[in-house]
Write a protein that holds these residues in place. Structure first.
Motif, PDB file in Angstrom:
ATOM      1  N   PRO A   1       3.543  15.269  -1.254  1.00  0.00           N
ATOM      2  CA  PRO A   1       4.696  14.786  -2.015  1.00  0.00           C
ATOM      3  C   PRO A   1       5.248  13.447  -1.534  1.00  0.00           C
ATOM      4  CG  PRO A   1       5.293  16.697  -0.683  1.00  0.00           C
ATOM      5  CD  PRO A   1       3.814  16.539  -0.586  1.00  0.00           C
ATOM      6  N   VAL A   2       5.256  13.192  -0.224  1.00  0.00           N
ATOM      7  CA  VAL A   2       5.812  11.927   0.268  1.00  0.00           C
ATOM      8  C   VAL A   2       4.910  10.771  -0.144  1.00  0.00           C
ATOM      9  CG1 VAL A   2       6.433  10.581   2.315  1.00  0.00           C
ATOM     10  CG2 VAL A   2       7.079  12.994   2.165  1.00  0.00           C
ATOM     11  N   GLU A   3       3.598  10.897   0.061  1.00  0.00           N
ATOM     12  CA  GLU A   3       2.677   9.834  -0.336  1.00  0.00           C
ATOM     13  C   GLU A   3       2.740   9.602  -1.845  1.00  0.00           C
ATOM     14  OE1 GLU A   3      -1.366  10.087   1.006  1.00  0.00           O
ATOM     15  OE2 GLU A   3      -0.799  10.043   3.116  1.00  0.00           O
ATOM     16  N   SER A   4       2.792  10.669  -2.624  1.00  0.00           N
ATOM     17  CA  SER A   4       2.821  10.530  -4.085  1.00  0.00           C
ATOM     18  C   SER A   4       4.079   9.803  -4.552  1.00  0.00           C
ATOM     19  CB  SER A   4       2.736  11.903  -4.752  1.00  0.00           C
ATOM     20  OG  SER A   4       1.494  12.496  -4.474  1.00  0.00           O
TER      21      SER A   4
ATOM     22  N   VAL B   1       3.465  -2.012   9.144  1.00  0.00           N
ATOM     23  CA  VAL B   1       2.678  -0.785   9.052  1.00  0.00           C
ATOM     24  C   VAL B   1       1.262  -1.107   8.553  1.00  0.00           C
ATOM     25  CG1 VAL B   1       3.294  -0.128   6.696  1.00  0.00           C
ATOM     26  CG2 VAL B   1       2.892   1.632   8.401  1.00  0.00           C
ATOM     27  N   ASN B   2       0.267  -0.362   9.057  1.00  0.00           N
ATOM     28  CA  ASN B   2      -1.134  -0.646   8.753  1.00  0.00           C
ATOM     29  C   ASN B   2      -1.585  -0.158   7.380  1.00  0.00           C
ATOM     30  OD1 ASN B   2      -1.576  -1.893  11.186  1.00  0.00           O
ATOM     31  ND2 ASN B   2      -2.107   0.005  12.210  1.00  0.00           N
ATOM     32  N   SER B   3      -0.896   0.820   6.813  1.00  0.00           N
ATOM     33  CA  SER B   3      -1.289   1.350   5.504  1.00  0.00           C
ATOM     34  C   SER B   3      -0.109   2.094   4.903  1.00  0.00           C
ATOM     35  CB  SER B   3      -2.483   2.299   5.639  1.00  0.00           C
ATOM     36  OG  SER B   3      -2.097   3.475   6.322  1.00  0.00           O
ATOM     37  N   LEU B   4      -0.199   2.320   3.604  1.00  0.00           N
ATOM     38  CA  LEU B   4       0.845   3.101   2.945  1.00  0.00           C
ATOM     39  C   LEU B   4       0.825   4.544   3.438  1.00  0.00           C
ATOM     40  CD1 LEU B   4       0.602   1.686  -0.680  1.00  0.00           C
ATOM     41  CD2 LEU B   4       2.144   1.016   1.177  1.00  0.00           C
ATOM     42  N   ALA B   5      -0.375   5.046   3.790  1.00  0.00           N
ATOM     43  CA  ALA B   5      -0.458   6.396   4.348  1.00  0.00           C
ATOM     44  C   ALA B   5       0.301   6.470   5.672  1.00  0.00           C
ATOM     45  CB  ALA B   5      -1.912   6.804   4.533  1.00  0.00           C
TER      46      ALA B   5
ATOM     47  N   ALA C   1      -2.871  -2.511 -12.155  1.00  0.00           N
ATOM     48  CA  ALA C   1      -3.175  -2.462 -10.721  1.00  0.00           C
ATOM     49  C   ALA C   1      -3.507  -1.038 -10.284  1.00  0.00           C
ATOM     50  CB  ALA C   1      -2.002  -2.998  -9.914  1.00  0.00           C
ATOM     51  N   VAL C   2      -4.446  -0.933  -9.343  1.00  0.00           N
ATOM     52  CA  VAL C   2      -4.884   0.361  -8.821  1.00  0.00           C
ATOM     53  C   VAL C   2      -4.514   0.424  -7.347  1.00  0.00           C
ATOM     54  CG1 VAL C   2      -6.836   1.893  -8.460  1.00  0.00           C
ATOM     55  CG2 VAL C   2      -6.780   0.413 -10.471  1.00  0.00           C
ATOM     56  N   LEU C   3      -3.566   1.276  -7.013  1.00  0.00           N
ATOM     57  CA  LEU C   3      -3.019   1.385  -5.671  1.00  0.00           C
ATOM     58  C   LEU C   3      -3.791   2.408  -4.850  1.00  0.00           C
ATOM     59  CD1 LEU C   3      -0.564   0.446  -3.940  1.00  0.00           C
ATOM     60  CD2 LEU C   3       0.614   2.475  -4.764  1.00  0.00           C
ATOM     61  N   SER C   4      -3.994   2.090  -3.575  1.00  0.00           N
ATOM     62  CA  SER C   4      -4.638   3.007  -2.638  1.00  0.00           C
ATOM     63  C   SER C   4      -3.727   3.197  -1.437  1.00  0.00           C
ATOM     64  CB  SER C   4      -5.972   2.417  -2.169  1.00  0.00           C
ATOM     65  OG  SER C   4      -6.504   3.169  -1.103  1.00  0.00           O
ATOM     66  N   MET C   5      -3.780   4.365  -0.844  1.00  0.00           N
ATOM     67  CA  MET C   5      -2.956   4.623   0.345  1.00  0.00           C
ATOM     68  C   MET C   5      -3.484   3.874   1.562  1.00  0.00           C
ATOM     69  SD  MET C   5      -0.542   6.182  -1.009  1.00  0.00           S
ATOM     70  CE  MET C   5       0.466   6.508   0.425  1.00  0.00           C
TER      71      MET C   5
ATOM     72  N   LEU D   1       6.027   7.838  -2.733  1.00  0.00           N
ATOM     73  CA  LEU D   1       5.969   6.470  -2.216  1.00  0.00           C
ATOM     74  C   LEU D   1       5.064   5.618  -3.104  1.00  0.00           C
ATOM     75  CD1 LEU D   1       6.705   4.421   0.011  1.00  0.00           C
ATOM     76  CD2 LEU D   1       4.704   5.243   1.289  1.00  0.00           C
ATOM     77  N   ALA D   2       3.914   6.140  -3.493  1.00  0.00           N
ATOM     78  CA  ALA D   2       2.993   5.407  -4.369  1.00  0.00           C
ATOM     79  C   ALA D   2       3.654   5.121  -5.723  1.00  0.00           C
ATOM     80  CB  ALA D   2       1.697   6.186  -4.555  1.00  0.00           C
ATOM     81  N   GLU D   3       4.360   6.101  -6.268  1.00  0.00           N
ATOM     82  CA  GLU D   3       5.061   5.894  -7.542  1.00  0.00           C
ATOM     83  C   GLU D   3       6.083   4.776  -7.418  1.00  0.00           C
ATOM     84  OE1 GLU D   3       6.817   9.387  -9.272  1.00  0.00           O
ATOM     85  OE2 GLU D   3       5.016  10.573  -8.841  1.00  0.00           O
ATOM     86  N   ARG D   4       6.826   4.786  -6.322  1.00  0.00           N
ATOM     87  CA  ARG D   4       7.869   3.764  -6.112  1.00  0.00           C
ATOM     88  C   ARG D   4       7.248   2.378  -5.973  1.00  0.00           C
ATOM     89  NH1 ARG D   4      10.109   0.002  -5.873  1.00  0.00           N
ATOM     90  NH2 ARG D   4      12.154  -0.560  -5.108  1.00  0.00           N
ATOM     91  N   ILE D   5       6.178   2.276  -5.215  1.00  0.00           N
ATOM     92  CA  ILE D   5       5.537   0.977  -5.004  1.00  0.00           C
ATOM     93  C   ILE D   5       4.880   0.489  -6.289  1.00  0.00           C
ATOM     94  CG2 ILE D   5       3.641  -0.173  -3.793  1.00  0.00           C
ATOM     95  CD1 ILE D   5       4.433   1.556  -1.340  1.00  0.00           C
TER      96      ILE D   5
END
Length: 161
Positions: free
Chosen positions: A89-92, A147-151, A106-110, A94-98
């Protein structure tokens, strides 16, 4: 290893090869700034391949597009962009917000980091405030940028909850 030129497109020259499992290993040299999610979207359209099937690098001025640029050895030792979908849920969220800050295609990756997204101090400030509003976790804008990644950012949010 059969390396081919990416068909003409207005955004970047590039080369690619297909792996045994039909993934694409790609190197591109954008003519102007493009975020990694934008590059991923163009590659998906031009090469008619799903975004999660790409392993690619963005080359900068002075780096050449030679066959060995995308050899197995180079892919193993350099930072190549690999697609990773959001999990949990947190990654999802966060991805929605970004994704609100990105072009529609655009295709976003963690695995993307803020720099991959074309992030600047304003985006980092917006994300820092959104993180505080959504999860009640304080992460300074400079820490969002580093931070090194969205994950990894999602993991920091989870650790702060």
């Amino acid at each position: 290893m059969t390396v081919q030129a990416i068909p003409d497109n207005p955004y970047f020259p590039g080369i690619y090869r297909r792996t045994a499992d039909n993934a694409c290993v790609v190197a591109v040299a954008p003519r102007s700034f493009m975020s990694v999610p934008e590059v991923r979207a163009v590659l998906s359209e031009v090469l008619a391949t799903q975004p999660h099937r790409f392993v690619f690098t963005v080359l900068h001025s002075g780096e050449g597009l030679q066959d060995d640029t995308i050899s197995d050895e180079v892919v193993a030792t350099r930072k190549f962009h690999r697609m990773q979908s959001s999990e949990g849920p947190v990654e999802s969220l966060l991805a929605e917000r970004i994704h609100l800050t990105l072009p529609d295609a655009a295709v976003l990756s963690m695995t993307d980091d803020i720099k991959d997204l074309g992030g600047d101090s304003l985006l980092c400030l917006e994300l820092s405030e959104a993180i505080a509003d959504i999860w009640d976790v304080e992460i300074e804008p400079v820490d969002v940028f580093r931070v090194n990644s969205l994950a990894a950012l999602a993991a920091d949010i989870e650790a702060g909850r």
